[in-house]
Design a protein around this motif. Structure first.
Motif, PDB file in Angstrom:
ATOM      1  N   ASP A 178       0.871  -1.184   0.000  1.00 21.21           N
ATOM      2  CA  ASP A 178       0.000   0.000   0.000  1.00 21.21           C
ATOM      3  C   ASP A 178       0.907   1.234   0.000  1.00 21.21           C
ATOM      4  O   ASP A 178       0.989   1.977   0.970  1.00 21.21           O
ATOM      5  CB  ASP A 178      -0.911  -0.029   1.230  1.00 21.21           C
ATOM      6  CG  ASP A 178      -1.833   1.188   1.311  1.00 21.21           C
ATOM      7  OD1 ASP A 178      -2.061   1.831   0.266  1.00 21.21           O
ATOM      8  OD2 ASP A 178      -2.314   1.489   2.424  1.00 21.21           O
ATOM      9  N   MET A 183      -5.154   2.660   1.621  1.00 19.48           N
ATOM     10  CA  MET A 183      -6.089   1.562   1.873  1.00 19.48           C
ATOM     11  C   MET A 183      -6.738   1.694   3.248  1.00 19.48           C
ATOM     12  O   MET A 183      -6.163   2.260   4.184  1.00 19.48           O
ATOM     13  CB  MET A 183      -5.377   0.216   1.763  1.00 19.48           C
ATOM     14  CG  MET A 183      -4.809  -0.072   0.384  1.00 19.48           C
ATOM     15  SD  MET A 183      -4.036  -1.706   0.245  1.00 19.48           S
ATOM     16  CE  MET A 183      -5.393  -2.639  -0.487  1.00 19.48           C
ATOM     17  N   ILE A 184      -7.942   1.167   3.320  1.00 22.79           N
ATOM     18  CA  ILE A 184      -8.637   0.990   4.591  1.00 22.79           C
ATOM     19  C   ILE A 184      -8.826  -0.508   4.796  1.00 22.79           C
ATOM     20  O   ILE A 184      -8.653  -1.293   3.848  1.00 22.79           O
ATOM     21  CB  ILE A 184      -9.982   1.747   4.618  1.00 22.79           C
ATOM     22  CG1 ILE A 184     -10.932   1.217   3.542  1.00 22.79           C
ATOM     23  CG2 ILE A 184      -9.758   3.247   4.450  1.00 22.79           C
ATOM     24  CD1 ILE A 184     -12.324   1.850   3.582  1.00 22.79           C
ATOM     25  N   PRO A 185      -9.142  -0.956   6.003  1.00 19.46           N
ATOM     26  CA  PRO A 185      -9.205  -2.406   6.228  1.00 19.46           C
ATOM     27  C   PRO A 185     -10.104  -3.167   5.261  1.00 19.46           C
ATOM     28  O   PRO A 185      -9.770  -4.292   4.865  1.00 19.46           O
ATOM     29  CB  PRO A 185      -9.700  -2.495   7.675  1.00 19.46           C
ATOM     30  CG  PRO A 185      -9.125  -1.263   8.324  1.00 19.46           C
ATOM     31  CD  PRO A 185      -9.240  -0.194   7.271  1.00 19.46           C
ATOM     32  N   ASP A 187     -10.568  -2.544   2.115  1.00 21.30           N
ATOM     33  CA  ASP A 187      -9.786  -2.742   0.891  1.00 21.30           C
ATOM     34  C   ASP A 187      -8.842  -3.927   1.042  1.00 21.30           C
ATOM     35  O   ASP A 187      -8.723  -4.777   0.155  1.00 21.30           O
ATOM     36  CB  ASP A 187      -8.920  -1.507   0.594  1.00 21.30           C
ATOM     37  CG  ASP A 187      -9.706  -0.244   0.353  1.00 21.30           C
ATOM     38  OD1 ASP A 187     -10.769  -0.327  -0.261  1.00 21.30           O
ATOM     39  OD2 ASP A 187      -9.242   0.827   0.789  1.00 21.30           O
ATOM     40  N   VAL A 188      -8.133  -3.942   2.161  1.00 18.64           N
ATOM     41  CA  VAL A 188      -7.121  -4.975   2.395  1.00 18.64           C
ATOM     42  C   VAL A 188      -7.777  -6.347   2.457  1.00 18.64           C
ATOM     43  O   VAL A 188      -7.316  -7.307   1.825  1.00 18.64           O
ATOM     44  CB  VAL A 188      -6.349  -4.684   3.694  1.00 18.64           C
ATOM     45  CG1 VAL A 188      -5.325  -5.783   3.966  1.00 18.64           C
ATOM     46  CG2 VAL A 188      -5.662  -3.328   3.623  1.00 18.64           C
ATOM     47  N   ALA A 207       2.330  -2.132   4.765  1.00 21.99           N
ATOM     48  CA  ALA A 207       1.457  -0.992   5.052  1.00 21.99           C
ATOM     49  C   ALA A 207       2.235   0.311   5.110  1.00 21.99           C
ATOM     50  O   ALA A 207       3.401   0.340   5.516  1.00 21.99           O
ATOM     51  CB  ALA A 207       0.740  -1.207   6.386  1.00 21.99           C
ATOM     52  N   SER A 216      -4.282  -1.354  11.705  1.00 28.32           N
ATOM     53  CA  SER A 216      -5.602  -1.891  11.355  1.00 28.32           C
ATOM     54  C   SER A 216      -5.545  -2.651  10.040  1.00 28.32           C
ATOM     55  O   SER A 216      -6.170  -3.718   9.894  1.00 28.32           O
ATOM     56  CB  SER A 216      -6.622  -0.748  11.256  1.00 28.32           C
ATOM     57  OG  SER A 216      -6.785  -0.110  12.505  1.00 28.32           O
ATOM     58  N   ASN A 217      -4.804  -2.130   9.084  1.00 30.85           N
ATOM     59  CA  ASN A 217      -4.710  -2.812   7.790  1.00 30.85           C
ATOM     60  C   ASN A 217      -3.919  -4.113   7.892  1.00 30.85           C
ATOM     61  O   ASN A 217      -4.245  -5.103   7.232  1.00 30.85           O
ATOM     62  CB  ASN A 217      -4.072  -1.883   6.760  1.00 30.85           C
ATOM     63  CG  ASN A 217      -5.028  -0.799   6.289  1.00 30.85           C
ATOM     64  OD1 ASN A 217      -6.241  -0.938   6.418  1.00 30.85           O
ATOM     65  ND2 ASN A 217      -4.488   0.278   5.753  1.00 30.85           N
TER      66      ASN A 217
END
Length: 364
Positions: A178, A183-185, A187-188, A207, A216-217
């Motif tokens: 990323d 990205m947000i979770p 997305d991941v 990340a 978080s990701n």
């Protein structure tokens, strides 16, 4: 649940903070500390430079024989019993390469010097060169991580195709980077989940912390099936930085996940790095909040800066000018964006609900 493997990128990605100017002595201390922490893999730098090679770049942008030999010794002598990677060896050393910067001979030389893993940067416009580099590294006897960079700028179908081709070329691991920190979770989780259905080799996640979502990701990546997680000491990395090593280990402790990492050693190493490498403790650059929000690369930031002569002359003057220019660039790009880019679309704005009447709000 499969065991997690930590791969630390401080000496490579952290080099973007200090022009890769780590002294050999400092790098040895860092590798010793990572091995004592139980970290499985340590990425020690680039071979023959980052994507854009610059004369001012220091030791970890051009790993040489003496540097590698010193770090091999540091990794082997400091590995904590019971914390070594699968196979019983000491902490393993990795080198990242850009395909156009290295030759087959370079890869065989790295293998002869004791490098265990090559991480190959994959991008669509240089895909053939990247796949050839993967095959050459495997022929040299090293494990290979295929790192899909700037993943948020690519359609998911392209990422999956690149991963499948990398696996066919001999990659032992597919790592999603990323790079823009956008990205947000969700997305991941979606992307790693799709990849897990498409390739048989393990998956990894790298990340960036532009939106303070690196942890978080990484959690989302692990939950979706990623087995390799990139970290950095104090999060030291390009721009807003990477996932904080000690914070990730602390999270694993908090949830009671079985692992072999030493949080105390990780925190001691964090303290050392903050003292010895001033750039390790730099504050979060404000501009990277925008690159994360708007999925913009560092190249986009550089172009905006170059288009503003006053900013070049006085970098400290009116940063809000560049903030506004980045917002305009985002709005222009967003209107032209193709469908399929690997991000979860923002949710539509939700209008405020009409206020309930006093009688409706009152309990019966």
């Amino acid at each position: 649940m499969k065991p997690l493997r930590i791969l630390d990128v401080t000496l490579r990605d952290g080099g973007y903070r200090n022009n890769f100017d780590f002294s050999k002595e400092c790098a040895v201390r860092i590798v010793q500390g990572l091995a004592a922490t139980g970290v499985d893999f340590v990425e020690i730098g680039y071979c023959n430079g980052s994507f854009v090679r610059r004369p001012e770049h220091g030791l970890t942008s051009r790993v040489d024989d003496g540097y590698i030999a010193a770090l091999l010794c540091a990794a082997g002598a400091s590995a904590r019993p019971g914390a070594a990677p699968k196979g019983g060896a000491a902490t393993k050393l990795c080198v990242m390469v850009h395909p156009l910067n290295v030759t087959r001979q370079d890869l065989f030389a790295l293998a002869a010097q004791g490098i265990d893993v090559i991480r190959v940067c994959l991008r669509p416009d240089q895909l053939d060169a990247g796949l050839a580099t993967i095959a050459d590294a495997r022929a040299a006897g090293m494990a290979v991580s295929a790192n899909v960079t700037r993943a948020t700028e690519l359609p998911r179908s392209t990422i999956i195709r690149m991963a499948v081709l990398a696996e066919e070329a001999g990659a032992d691991l597919i790592c999603i980077a990323d790079s823009n920190g956008a990205m947000i979770p969700a997305d991941v989780e979606r992307l790693i989940g799709d990849l897990a259905l498409s390739v048989a080799v393990p998956l990894g996640f790298h990340a960036h912390n532009n939106l303070s979502l690196a942890l978080s990701n990484a959690i989302a990546a692990s939950a979706a099936g990623a087995e390799y997680i990139d970290t950095a000491i104090n999060g030291m990395g390009k721009g807003a930085g990477n996932l904080h090593l000690a914070m990730f280990i602390a999270y694993l402790d908090r949830i009671g996940r079985n692992h072999t990492y030493d949080l105390v050693k990780a925190l001691e190493l964090s303290s050392f790095a903050a003292r010895e490498v001033p750039e390790n403790a730099k504050p979060h650059p404000l501009i990277d909040v925008m690159t994360g929000a708007y999925n913009l690369s560092i190249d986009a930031v550089a172009k905006v800066a170059a288009s503003q002569p006053a900013r070049r002359a006085r970098p400290e003057a009116r940063p809000e000018v560049r903030f506004e220019a980045l917002k305009e660039l985002h709005e222009q790009r967003d209107s032209e964006r193709r469908d399929g880019v690997g991000l979860v679309a923002p949710r539509p704005a939700v209008s405020a609900s009409p206020a309930r009447s006093e009688s409706a709000a009152a309990p019966a």
